[in-house]
Design a protein around this motif. Sequence first.
Motif: not given
Length: 258
Positions: A33-37
């Motif tokens: 989820l962090v990778e997706l901003g």
Amino acid sequence: MRHNVLVPRTLAVANQKGGVAKTTTVASLGAALVELGQRVLLVDLDPQACLTFSVGVDPEDLDKSIHHVLLGGVKVQDVIVPSEEGPDLVPATIDLSTAEVNLAAESGPEHLVRIALRPVTSQYDWILIDCPPTLGLLTVNGLSAASEVLIPLQCETLAHRGVGQLLDTIHDVQRLTNPGLEVLGVLPTLYDGRTNHARAVLETIADTYALTVLAPAIPKSIRFAEAPAIGQSILSTAPRSTGANAYRALAAALLETR
């Protein structure tokens, strides 16, 4: 299915059976989820502190943890371990093993996690709660604080025997403390799609409990065991692996249902 859920979306990951990749799911989904901003906070409610350890924090080095927040006197923002590249963390320590006895004496003990997290909810898009492998007060707290619950499930014959008990606990929480709680579904973990047995177990779960089976299934892989040993998620240690990509796909699918 679309959700009209206030920020943050709070997901309890629960199964009273150990060894079903519950902690792996919290850490890996959070990283995806962090990778997706997304702004993500992980909450470790397990006295074994496996989530805390797996993201590179040594519980023995901590003076304060979720235990001290729940017992009062310490604010959650004072125990959060920030991360520049991954999710932030509310850590656990072995002290949490004594918390259930102490918390039971409190007024409204099942709401303490929700109340504790309230001051920081506006800072995050997602809060992922790693519930302990029990159906005790800490798990009830996690469920009471959540908007949804995800159930990781190993695709073996005996693995689903406790699902009914977990659903009973979820229904009690829905009735007594958190009527808005939704069961997001079952996430197949340690999955070997080459075997008829694994596929049959999935069908049994779906038919018996009328639960959504989330996709993609998380494959069985040694890569998952390697990642926590160096305090990172599989998205960092084996970014092109099928396991890492499965959690990325799950994260993307969950974002579409916001």
